[in-house]
Enzyme design. Structure first.
Site, PDB file in Angstrom:
ATOM      1  CB  SER A  29      -0.965  -0.048   1.185  1.00  0.00           C
ATOM      2  OG  SER A  29      -1.959   0.942   1.081  1.00  0.00           O
ATOM      3  CG  ASN A  76      -2.653  -4.886  -2.089  1.00  0.00           C
ATOM      4  OD1 ASN A  76      -1.934  -5.752  -1.600  1.00  0.00           O
ATOM      5  ND2 ASN A  76      -3.888  -5.131  -2.504  1.00  0.00           N
ATOM      6  CG  HIS A 109      -5.826  -2.645   0.705  1.00  0.00           C
ATOM      7  ND1 HIS A 109      -5.207  -2.037  -0.372  1.00  0.00           N
ATOM      8  CD2 HIS A 109      -5.268  -2.087   1.807  1.00  0.00           C
ATOM      9  CE1 HIS A 109      -4.341  -1.144   0.054  1.00  0.00           C
ATOM     10  NE2 HIS A 109      -4.344  -1.154   1.376  1.00  0.00           N
TER      11      HIS A 109
END
Length: 262
Positions: free
Chosen positions: A92, A116, A236
């Site tokens: 992320s 991600n 996610h």
């Protein structure tokens, strides 16, 4: 699987979980989390690698950066802990950091894996993440429920409970700082991707609505030594929800990176 808090080593103002021996691997988590988010990978990777899972600045046991930090400030702070080249793996916001590190510190990065990672959000996604960033005042802990729904849905799980605890305990100012940068950034530039000279893996989940499979594929296609992988049934938080599959993919990537270096 449990996500028990582990002892840290200190590297200046940052802290990290370390272990194992072999080629060095740096793990960088996402906003609101801590190094234990890599709990599904740490033990297995440490069998063949020297692993360092860092607490991002303002998270876990790492100190905050100066006021109003930028993307480069997060990357630079983590680079300061390094004394040798690494394979860097980020999730992320950590994927943003990992790719920025590979672009600006190419001599220190043997390979980069972006899990991600976002790339050129559409208008709706950009507006939504900027609105979430604007709601953070750095004083009050943000209610984690909406985040947990986006990440896990409503079903209870050990991973969900761990993230709820971390999001509830994170320094509100450190969370705000990181989230503001995450919202303002749009992933690596086209030029940065074209100039990336190390092996690059872009991994995301099939059911990921924000860091989409299309984003990972586009980044891989723009990178000289890039490839994309998409995990079926994952979203996610795939390092936690699909730990076995993710670890196997990362082990293979690390191994291939070492072969490429010889």
């Amino acid at each position: 699987m449990t996500w028990t808090i582990q002892p840290r080593s200190k590297f200046g103002r940052l802290a990290a979980i370390t272990g194992g021996s072999g080629p060095k691997v740096l793990l960088v988590h996402g906003v609101g989390l801590r190094a234990e988010a890599w709990g599904g990978q740490l033990e297995i990777l440490a069998r063949t690698c020297r692993v360092m899972a860092v607490d991002m600045p303002g998270h876990g046991e790492s100190s905050r950066l100066a006021s109003n930090p930028q993307m480069a400030d997060f990357t630079d702070a983590i680079v300061m802990t390094l004394t040798e080249p690494v394979v860097v793996i980020g999730h992320s916001f950590g994927a943003m950091i990992a790719l920025d590190m590979a672009s600006r510190y190419s001599d220190l990065v043997l390979g980069v894996a972006a899990l991600n990672g976002i790339f050129q959000r559409d208008v709706a996604a950009k507006d939504a993440v900027l609105a979430r960033a604007a709601s953070l005042d750095g004083k009050i802990t943000a209610d984690p429920n909406a985040t947990l729904i986006r990440w896990f849905g409503a079903e209870p799980s050990g991973a969900r409970s761990a993230c709820q605890e971390w999001l509830s305990e994170v320094d509100p100012a450190g969370y705000r700082d990181a989230y503001h940068v995450f919202a303002a950034e749009d992933g690596p530039s086209d030029k940065a991707l074209r100039n990336l000279q190390c092996p690059a893996l872009f991994l995301t989940g099939e059911d990921e609505p924000n860091s989409t499979p299309q984003m990972s594929r586009r980044m891989a296609e723009s990178t000289p030594f890039g490839r994309a992988a998409v995990l079926k049934g994952a979203a996610h938080m795939l390092p936690m929800t699909h730990a076995t599959e993710v670890t196997a993919i990362l082990e293979k990537f690390i191994q291939d990176t070492q072969i490429d270096e010889k």
